[in-house]
Design an enzyme around this catalytic site. Structure first.
Site, PDB file in Angstrom:
ATOM      1  N   THR A  10     -11.472 -14.378  -1.174  1.00 38.11           N
ATOM      2  CA  THR A  10     -11.683 -12.942  -0.573  1.00 38.11           C
ATOM      3  C   THR A  10     -10.899 -12.826   0.707  1.00 38.11           C
ATOM      4  O   THR A  10     -10.612 -13.943   1.279  1.00 38.11           O
ATOM      5  CB  THR A  10     -13.198 -12.730  -0.374  1.00 38.11           C
ATOM      6  OG1 THR A  10     -13.275 -11.361  -0.316  1.00 38.11           O
ATOM      7  CG2 THR A  10     -13.642 -13.519   0.712  1.00 38.11           C
ATOM      8  N   ARG A  45     -15.843  -2.918  -2.269  1.00 38.29           N
ATOM      9  CA  ARG A  45     -15.211  -1.931  -2.258  1.00 38.29           C
ATOM     10  C   ARG A  45     -13.911  -2.557  -3.112  1.00 38.29           C
ATOM     11  O   ARG A  45     -13.281  -1.688  -4.156  1.00 38.29           O
ATOM     12  CB  ARG A  45     -14.550  -1.635  -1.049  1.00 38.29           C
ATOM     13  CG  ARG A  45     -13.345  -0.529  -1.082  1.00 38.29           C
ATOM     14  CD  ARG A  45     -13.222   0.256   0.320  1.00 38.29           C
ATOM     15  NE  ARG A  45     -12.479  -0.603   1.316  1.00 38.29           N
ATOM     16  CZ  ARG A  45     -13.079  -1.000   2.198  1.00 38.29           C
ATOM     17  NH1 ARG A  45     -14.514  -0.812   2.626  1.00 38.29           N
ATOM     18  NH2 ARG A  45     -12.427  -1.697   3.035  1.00 38.29           N
ATOM     19  N   GLY A  62      -9.088 -17.979  -6.935  1.00 34.03           N
ATOM     20  CA  GLY A  62      -9.657 -16.745  -6.474  1.00 34.03           C
ATOM     21  C   GLY A  62     -10.061 -16.989  -4.994  1.00 34.03           C
ATOM     22  O   GLY A  62     -10.496 -18.010  -4.680  1.00 34.03           O
ATOM     23  N   SER A  64     -14.430  -3.612   7.495  1.00 35.46           N
ATOM     24  CA  SER A  64     -14.415  -5.153   7.325  1.00 35.46           C
ATOM     25  C   SER A  64     -15.452  -5.698   8.244  1.00 35.46           C
ATOM     26  O   SER A  64     -15.606  -6.009   9.349  1.00 35.46           O
ATOM     27  CB  SER A  64     -13.141  -5.820   7.867  1.00 35.46           C
ATOM     28  OG  SER A  64     -13.251  -7.232   7.785  1.00 35.46           O
ATOM     29  N   ASP A 109       0.705  -1.073  -0.053  1.00 33.05           N
ATOM     30  CA  ASP A 109      -0.061   0.022   0.121  1.00 33.05           C
ATOM     31  C   ASP A 109       0.940   1.188  -0.116  1.00 33.05           C
ATOM     32  O   ASP A 109       0.372   2.239   0.388  1.00 33.05           O
ATOM     33  CB  ASP A 109      -1.050  -0.004   0.970  1.00 33.05           C
ATOM     34  CG  ASP A 109      -2.286  -0.801   0.926  1.00 33.05           C
ATOM     35  OD1 ASP A 109      -2.663  -1.300  -0.301  1.00 33.05           O
ATOM     36  OD2 ASP A 109      -2.714  -1.557   2.027  1.00 33.05           O
ATOM     37  N   ASP A 135      -6.969  -4.355  -4.707  1.00 33.10           N
ATOM     38  CA  ASP A 135      -6.811  -2.855  -4.273  1.00 33.10           C
ATOM     39  C   ASP A 135      -5.450  -2.345  -4.727  1.00 33.10           C
ATOM     40  O   ASP A 135      -5.364  -1.206  -4.830  1.00 33.10           O
ATOM     41  CB  ASP A 135      -6.725  -2.862  -2.725  1.00 33.10           C
ATOM     42  CG  ASP A 135      -7.589  -3.869  -1.828  1.00 33.10           C
ATOM     43  OD1 ASP A 135      -8.176  -4.792  -2.549  1.00 33.10           O
ATOM     44  OD2 ASP A 135      -7.963  -3.465  -0.843  1.00 33.10           O
ATOM     45  N   TRP A 140     -12.278  -0.262  -6.398  1.00 34.87           N
ATOM     46  CA  TRP A 140     -10.670  -0.181  -6.728  1.00 34.87           C
ATOM     47  C   TRP A 140     -10.393  -0.672  -8.094  1.00 34.87           C
ATOM     48  O   TRP A 140      -9.532  -0.047  -8.697  1.00 34.87           O
ATOM     49  CB  TRP A 140      -9.940  -1.080  -5.879  1.00 34.87           C
ATOM     50  CG  TRP A 140      -9.860  -0.822  -4.389  1.00 34.87           C
ATOM     51  CD1 TRP A 140     -10.048  -1.767  -2.935  1.00 34.87           C
ATOM     52  CD2 TRP A 140      -9.812   0.451  -3.479  1.00 34.87           C
ATOM     53  NE1 TRP A 140      -9.804  -1.152  -2.097  1.00 34.87           N
ATOM     54  CE2 TRP A 140      -9.763   0.214  -2.097  1.00 34.87           C
ATOM     55  CE3 TRP A 140      -9.678   1.782  -3.750  1.00 34.87           C
ATOM     56  CZ2 TRP A 140      -9.551   1.203  -1.146  1.00 34.87           C
ATOM     57  CZ3 TRP A 140      -9.429   2.802  -3.182  1.00 34.87           C
ATOM     58  CH2 TRP A 140      -9.434   2.740  -1.580  1.00 34.87           C
TER      59      TRP A 140
HETATM   60  N1  GLY Z   1      -7.041  -1.696   0.835  1.00 36.30           N
HETATM   61  C1  GLY Z   1      -7.672  -2.144   2.042  1.00 36.30           C
HETATM   62  C2  GLY Z   1      -9.347  -1.843   1.920  1.00 36.30           C
HETATM   63  O1  GLY Z   1      -9.783  -1.356   1.168  1.00 36.30           O
HETATM   64  O2  GLY Z   1      -9.872  -2.106   2.974  1.00 36.30           O
END
Ligand code: GLY
Length: 376
Positions: A210, A222, A208, A340, A89, A150, A226
């Site tokens: 999550t 989200r 794949g 989350s 990140d 992301d 992204w």
């Molecule tokens: N990049 C981490 C999130 O979107 O939670």
């Protein structure tokens, strides 16, 4: 919708936050309307810098600039001390802080810092599997060959590093990563995986899955956001039509699966009951992504109006139903973000990236100022 009024309202909240946050960085709230404050321990610190730079650009107010410059100094320390940089990140962190200062002011020291950050990000390039490893150390049994969607928003730092240095390696790695993301994270029905696993030695695709979504095969809202914005930015740099088409496909899916108020639930496959949390941040990110796509479409492209209208509708709803509208007591701009949900972390709260992208989208709508992902 009056975008200017909304921008002016965010400024009131940010001014109140300046004296509350001082040199610390807001992350997420935990049910009490107050941001948890961090000091360079997360992936999120850049968003506060980004808010400060956008606010400064809009107002020319020295108070915003002073705080933004101070934040860049702390990002320098973070890099010098190699503090919490062992993840992908770096692009989020340094694009909105050091790179922003360079974009606005042409500051050479800020540019050098952002380039150093690009070098740190490049340490996560794995030539065997041809990907940027999201999390964990090289060889990590769980994360060694794992990408996450992301990361597409971290790649602009690498595109920019190639532009600035002439060294093609940054953009070459980013392009291979973006292409791999396009092939494996995006599914045939235009939905997406949050993450994908590859064999770290051979690069062979495994499966794949999550991390923050409802389940492995679901579409985490989200993540889709992204992807929309990230592929559109990849198109801006490479002019590869497949990247723009992928961004549009993800966007169409996102728009087609929105509930009545045009603001996304946290996962498109989560069962929808009266209490299913939204993720307002996903809709703010998507608004920016849609506006980026629109900028690449010709005036007579019929999709231009459709996507622009979708961005305006979601932003209108965010302003009307989710925005704190200049509150000096509530610390965030956008209510009902979800960090989350399954993990129980801030499942219905302020999240600082939601605030950043909300303001970026307002700036784009108001005057076309696009944030700090690329040189203007
Ligand atoms: N990049 C981490 C999130 O979107 O939670």
């Amino acid at each position: 919708m009056n975008w200017t009024t909304a921008i002016e309202q965010t400024l009131r909240t940010t001014i109140a936050n300046l004296s509350r946050f001082k040199t610390r960085f807001p992350h997420v709230s935990n049910g009490d309307g107050k941001y948890e404050l961090l000091d360079h321990t997360s992936w999120t610190e850049g968003f506060w810098s980004g808010i400060l730079w956008l606010s400064y650009e809009y107002t020319n107010d020295e108070a915003f600039r002073e705080a933004a410059v101070q934040s860049v100094a702390s990002f320098r320390e973070r890099l010098e001390q190699d503090k919490q940089l062992d993840h992908h990140d770096i692009g989020f962190l340094y694009s909105l802080s050091a790179k922003a200062q360079w974009i606005i002011e042409g500051d050479e020291a800020a540019k050098a810092l952002a380039l150093q950050a690009a070098d740190v990000l490049m340490k996560r390039w794995r030539s065997g599997s041809q990907l940027i490893q999201a999390w964990g150390a090289e060889g990590d049994p769980e994360n060694g060959g794992r990408i996450i969607i992301d990361c597409l928003m971290n790649l602009p730092l690498l595109y920019w590093a190639t532009e600035q240095t002439g060294n093609p390696d940054y953009a070459a790695a980013a392009r291979m990563h973006a292409e791999k993301s396009r092939r494996f994270l995006v599914r045939g029905d235009d939905s997406s995986y949050h993450t994908f696993y590859f064999d770290p030695d051979t690069g062979h695709a495994i499966r794949g899955g999550t991390h923050q979504g409802f389940q492995d095969g679901s579409t985490w809202t989200r993540g889709q956001a992204w992807g929309i914005y990230g592929f559109a930015l990849a198109y801006r740099y490479f002019q590869e039509p497949a990247f723009l088409e992928t961004s549009k496909r993800l966007a169409r899916y996102f728009i087609a699966h929105l509930p009545e108020d045009h603001v996304a639930y946290w996962d498109f496959d989560a069962p929808q009951t009266g209490g299913t949390p939204r993720d307002s941040s996903a809709s703010a990110i998507t608004a920016c992504g849609l506006l980026e796509i629109v900028g690449h479409l010709s005036g007579d492209d019929p999709e231009r109006e459709v996507l622009l209208a979708a961005a305006q509708r979601s932003m209108g709803s965010l302003i009307e139903h989710y925005f704190t509208a200049g509150s000096e007591t509530e610390e965030g701009f956008l209510r009902h973000g979800s960090y989350s949900v399954r993990g129980g972390a801030s499942p219905d709260d302020f999240v600082i990236w939601g605030d950043y992208f909300f303001l970026e989208a307002l700036m784009r709508l108001n005057s076309g100022v696009p944030g700090y992902w690329y040189e203007r």
